[in-house]
Design a protein around this motif. Structure first.
Motif, PDB file in Angstrom:
ATOM      1  N   GLN A   1      47.077  93.249 -74.874  1.00 55.96           N
ATOM      2  CA  GLN A   1      47.510  94.158 -74.168  1.00 55.96           C
ATOM      3  C   GLN A   1      46.859  94.114 -72.720  1.00 55.96           C
ATOM      4  O   GLN A   1      46.858  94.946 -72.013  1.00 55.96           O
ATOM      5  N   MET A   2      45.373  93.386 -72.101  1.00 58.36           N
ATOM      6  CA  MET A   2      45.001  93.339 -71.482  1.00 58.36           C
ATOM      7  C   MET A   2      45.560  92.420 -70.308  1.00 58.36           C
ATOM      8  O   MET A   2      45.388  92.775 -68.961  1.00 58.36           O
ATOM      9  N   LEU A   3      45.743  91.916 -70.769  1.00 58.67           N
ATOM     10  CA  LEU A   3      46.701  90.432 -69.427  1.00 58.67           C
ATOM     11  C   LEU A   3      48.079  90.373 -69.299  1.00 58.67           C
ATOM     12  O   LEU A   3      48.144  90.089 -68.139  1.00 58.67           O
ATOM     13  N   VAL A   4      48.398  90.627 -70.399  1.00 60.31           N
ATOM     14  CA  VAL A   4      50.511  90.877 -69.868  1.00 60.31           C
ATOM     15  C   VAL A   4      50.892  91.295 -68.639  1.00 60.31           C
ATOM     16  O   VAL A   4      50.670  93.126 -69.015  1.00 60.31           O
ATOM     17  N   GLY A   5      51.176  90.972 -67.795  1.00 62.72           N
ATOM     18  CA  GLY A   5      51.098  92.286 -66.734  1.00 62.72           C
ATOM     19  C   GLY A   5      51.121  92.299 -64.983  1.00 62.72           C
ATOM     20  O   GLY A   5      50.881  92.683 -63.937  1.00 62.72           O
ATOM     21  N   GLN A   6      49.295  91.157 -65.921  1.00 61.08           N
ATOM     22  CA  GLN A   6      48.314  91.114 -64.678  1.00 61.08           C
ATOM     23  C   GLN A   6      48.591  89.532 -63.351  1.00 61.08           C
ATOM     24  O   GLN A   6      49.357  88.964 -64.539  1.00 61.08           O
ATOM     25  N   ASN A   7      48.359  90.014 -62.300  1.00 57.48           N
ATOM     26  CA  ASN A   7      48.085  88.812 -62.030  1.00 57.48           C
ATOM     27  C   ASN A   7      47.480  87.422 -62.016  1.00 57.48           C
ATOM     28  O   ASN A   7      45.570  88.393 -62.138  1.00 57.48           O
ATOM     29  N   PRO A   8      47.708  86.737 -62.298  1.00 59.24           N
ATOM     30  CA  PRO A   8      46.268  85.940 -62.448  1.00 59.24           C
ATOM     31  C   PRO A   8      45.130  85.593 -61.629  1.00 59.24           C
ATOM     32  O   PRO A   8      44.375  85.289 -61.558  1.00 59.24           O
ATOM     33  N   PHE A   9      45.680  85.952 -60.185  1.00 54.90           N
ATOM     34  CA  PHE A   9      44.757  85.818 -59.495  1.00 54.90           C
ATOM     35  C   PHE A   9      44.036  87.001 -59.330  1.00 54.90           C
ATOM     36  O   PHE A   9      42.859  86.105 -58.738  1.00 54.90           O
ATOM     37  N   ASP A  10      43.751  88.402 -60.186  1.00 55.30           N
ATOM     38  CA  ASP A  10      43.353  88.680 -60.013  1.00 55.30           C
ATOM     39  C   ASP A  10      42.009  88.766 -60.850  1.00 55.30           C
ATOM     40  O   ASP A  10      41.327  89.489 -61.850  1.00 55.30           O
ATOM     41  N   ILE A  11      41.689  87.398 -60.762  1.00 60.44           N
ATOM     42  CA  ILE A  11      40.491  86.624 -61.836  1.00 60.44           C
ATOM     43  C   ILE A  11      38.800  87.654 -61.942  1.00 60.44           C
ATOM     44  O   ILE A  11      38.636  87.293 -62.986  1.00 60.44           O
ATOM     45  N   MET A  12      38.733  88.237 -60.872  1.00 58.54           N
ATOM     46  CA  MET A  12      36.984  89.173 -60.286  1.00 58.54           C
ATOM     47  C   MET A  12      37.914  90.190 -61.263  1.00 58.54           C
ATOM     48  O   MET A  12      37.129  90.672 -62.613  1.00 58.54           O
ATOM     49  N   LYS A  13      38.761  91.095 -61.579  1.00 57.90           N
ATOM     50  CA  LYS A  13      39.139  92.252 -62.071  1.00 57.90           C
ATOM     51  C   LYS A  13      39.561  92.174 -63.312  1.00 57.90           C
ATOM     52  O   LYS A  13      38.559  92.580 -64.063  1.00 57.90           O
ATOM     53  N   ILE A  14      40.492  90.979 -63.687  1.00 52.12           N
ATOM     54  CA  ILE A  14      39.928  90.999 -64.881  1.00 52.12           C
ATOM     55  C   ILE A  14      38.871  90.309 -66.052  1.00 52.12           C
ATOM     56  O   ILE A  14      38.839  91.139 -66.819  1.00 52.12           O
ATOM     57  N   ASN A  15      37.867  89.153 -65.268  1.00 49.22           N
ATOM     58  CA  ASN A  15      36.756  89.167 -65.713  1.00 49.22           C
ATOM     59  C   ASN A  15      36.166  90.766 -65.714  1.00 49.22           C
ATOM     60  O   ASN A  15      34.463  90.915 -67.272  1.00 49.22           O
ATOM     61  N   LYS A  16      36.153  91.664 -64.600  1.00 45.98           N
ATOM     62  CA  LYS A  16      35.496  92.712 -65.254  1.00 45.98           C
ATOM     63  C   LYS A  16      35.852  93.127 -66.166  1.00 45.98           C
ATOM     64  O   LYS A  16      35.165  94.318 -67.491  1.00 45.98           O
ATOM     65  N   GLU A  17      37.181  93.327 -66.673  1.00 44.34           N
ATOM     66  CA  GLU A  17      38.072  94.016 -67.733  1.00 44.34           C
ATOM     67  C   GLU A  17      37.553  93.766 -69.032  1.00 44.34           C
ATOM     68  O   GLU A  17      37.377  93.870 -70.342  1.00 44.34           O
ATOM     69  N   LEU A  18      37.484  92.483 -69.078  1.00 43.68           N
ATOM     70  CA  LEU A  18      36.723  90.654 -70.140  1.00 43.68           C
ATOM     71  C   LEU A  18      35.465  91.910 -70.078  1.00 43.68           C
ATOM     72  O   LEU A  18      35.123  92.015 -71.647  1.00 43.68           O
ATOM     73  N   VAL A  19      34.079  92.151 -69.799  1.00 41.16           N
ATOM     74  CA  VAL A  19      32.936  91.957 -70.035  1.00 41.16           C
ATOM     75  C   VAL A  19      33.190  93.112 -70.910  1.00 41.16           C
ATOM     76  O   VAL A  19      32.137  93.962 -71.682  1.00 41.16           O
ATOM     77  N   GLU A  20      34.250  94.418 -70.139  1.00 38.64           N
ATOM     78  CA  GLU A  20      34.141  95.918 -70.797  1.00 38.64           C
ATOM     79  C   GLU A  20      34.122  95.419 -71.959  1.00 38.64           C
ATOM     80  O   GLU A  20      33.622  96.371 -73.093  1.00 38.64           O
ATOM     81  N   ASN A  21      35.137  94.272 -72.298  1.00 33.59           N
ATOM     82  CA  ASN A  21      35.351  94.960 -74.198  1.00 33.59           C
ATOM     83  C   ASN A  21      34.776  93.570 -75.168  1.00 33.59           C
ATOM     84  O   ASN A  21      34.949  93.712 -75.751  1.00 33.59           O
TER      85      ASN A  21
END
Length: 391
Positions: A62-82
């Protein structure tokens, strides 16, 4: 490029001691056919609760599918929240974030046709000096067993060791005396790792007892209970040896910096939540004029490769590091296991793509298990990473 799917595979790989460690292999698929791999390492430890991997997979998709993998900082922020930090050494949320973040780095570097090391800043060293762990003595008859470990590993090129100390000081002392008598200056004990077992005053007494056998001691590790920042500071002021502690949250690192509690930060992607967070912790240490080492929870080759890429670029990595995990297991899940030469972990060749690791699907199938449960393992086995059943 977009992430199109997430796969999590649980494997249980036995150590040579017989203890089975469980890890989660991560695969991130994309709509352009590239796949990134990562490792959520060593879930087989306290605290004794397990993540439901099937539920975890649903959430991560749910979090990752559809995301651009180069958005590493954005994804990490979401990972920390979850999966937030909890100020605990073996924080399962950090393990999850580490596996995803490493897979993102592997995927993005492959897309750029370069190595992870080049992507995160290039290399300043070709190899990293590492030590082999000697696990803590509970009984006197384990002394000879551990001396035999030193003999065998010395023949394989390891001449620096790290002693988990503090459980049985009589046995620790006998082991150090045995090493000094048999090997003299040919073998080095780089640290006494007390693993938060003792309060700082008890550790100080243990240091006074064990340091007459000093065999090139570089540091004292984890000499006070977890998050006892005053205890760390007190013992640092009362011993000539540098004090080292793991970094398992940024709040915890802030407190250690604020109180000037340590000399050396033990930084491992698995404990702080991935390469992105590990770089931040190392840079914070550098700014404060502190050194760091690469720590370990005894990863397989995927996690160890990530640490090799990280360590190749750190300017304040000036002490012997710890990642020798692949040497502790009877097998691995990659085609070419990480190798060590003369006690050094070699940094990846500049020509590799991503982490430079290729999965062995047959080995994964061999070691695959259903879940992250412990079965009937005892607390001693979880703490000491051994299958021994002595009372």
């Amino acid at each position: 490029m977009k992430i199109s799917n997430v796969e999590l595979i649980v494997v249980g790989v036995p150590r040579y001691t017989g203890f089975v460690n469980k890890h989660v292999i991560v695969k991130l698929f994309t709509d352009e056919g590239l796949t990134g791999i990562g490792e959520m390492s060593d879930f087989s430890h306290l605290p004794r609760y397990a993540i439901d991997v099937r539920d975890l997979k649903v959430g991560l998709k749910q979090m990752l599918v559809g995301q651009n993998p180069f958005d590493i900082m954005k994804i990490n922020k979401e990972l920390v929240e979850n999966f937030p930090e909890s100020m605990y050494y073996y924080d399962k949320g950090n393990f999850v974030r580490n596996g995803i973040d490493n897979a993102l780095h592997d995927l993005c570097a492959k897309a750029l046709d370069t190595s992870v090391a080049e992507m995160i800043g290039g290399r300043i060293r070709e190899k990293i000096k590492v030590c082999y762990p000697i696990f803590r003595h509970r009984f006197m008859d384990e002394v000879e067993e551990n001396l035999d470990v030193v003999r065998k590993r010395y023949q394989q090129g390891f001449d620096v060791f790290r002693l988990y100390a503090g459980k049985n000081l009589d046995a620790d002392e006998a082991f150090l005396a045995g090493v000094k008598k048999e090997f003299g200056s040919k073998v080095k004990i780089k640290s006494l790792d007390f693993s938060h077992l003792l309060n700082w005053k008890e550790t100080l007494q243990a240091i006074k007892r064990l340091t007459p056998y000093d065999l090139g001691l570089e540091m004292i590790e984890s000499p006070a209970p977890r998050n006892d920042f005053e205890g760390l500071y007190n013992i640092r002021m009362k011993t000539d040896y540098p004090i080292s502690e793991h970094v398992w949250s940024f709040r915890q690192q802030y407190e250690m910096l604020r109180r000037d509690s340590v000399d050396i930060f033990n930084i491992s992607p698995i404990f702080i939540g991935g390469l992105t967070s590990a770089k931040k912790a190392a840079y914070a240490a550098e700014i404060a004029n502190k050194d760091c080492i690469l720590g370990t929870t005894q990863e397989l080759s995927i996690g160890t490769a990530a640490m090799a890429h990280l360590g190749s670029s750190l300017v304040n990595l000036r002490y012997t590091s710890d990642p020798t995990g692949p040497e502790l297991y009877v097998g691995d899940v990659v085609k070419d296991k990480i190798k060590y030469t003369n006690g050094y972990l070699h940094t990846p060749n500049r020509n590799v793509k991503g982490l430079g690791i290729e999965l062995d699907e047959a080995a994964i199938q061999k070691f695959q298990v259903e879940d992250l449960g412990w079965g009937d393992a005892t607390v001693h086995q979880l703490q000491d990473r051994t299958a021994l059943t002595k009372a």
